[in-house]
Design a protein around this motif. Structure first.
Motif: not given
Length: 122
Positions: A32-40
């Motif tokens: 989904e192009g989400m930043d796994t360091d911030v999103s979850g």
């Protein structure tokens, strides 16, 4: 905001995440192009189902201020305080097989569950 960080299991974690669940969720987040360091992954409980309550999951770009955050195997899981009352101590797993594939919550707080396993009562 409270946080539990662990590479593996965390006995005090809001929710324990299996390696299979983390791998699948991180892959979907990245897709989904989400930043796994911030999103979850947000895990929550909502009214519904034949037993009264059901689980919900969705991806969030960041946690809410009062969320309990668990990070295991590279996946951040967000749980709101109201849902924590029902799913604290649960394990999030991912099953992939011929019969079914998907995320599954193993909840030690359940008193009754519907036949299909989609809803529960505590």
């Amino acid at each position: 905001m409270s946080t539990d960080a662990s590479g593996g299991g965390d006995l005090d974690a809001a929710v324990t995440v299996t390696p299979a669940a983390a791998e699948e969720a991180v892959s979907l987040l990245e897709g989904e192009g989400m930043d796994t360091d911030v999103s979850g992954l947000r895990l929550f409980v909502q009214q519904g189902g034949c037993a009264g309550l059901s689980y919900g999951m969705r991806f969030d770009t960041e946690p809410e201020e009062d969320d309990r955050i668990t990070e295991q195997h590279g996946l951040r899981v967000f749980v709101d305080p109201a849902s924590m009352n029902y799913i604290g101590g649960s394990t999030l797993d991912y099953e992939s097989g011929l019969q079914a594939a998907g995320f599954h919550v193993e909840n030690p707080n359940i008193e009754a569950e519907c036949g299909c396993g989609e809803s529960f009562r505590t």
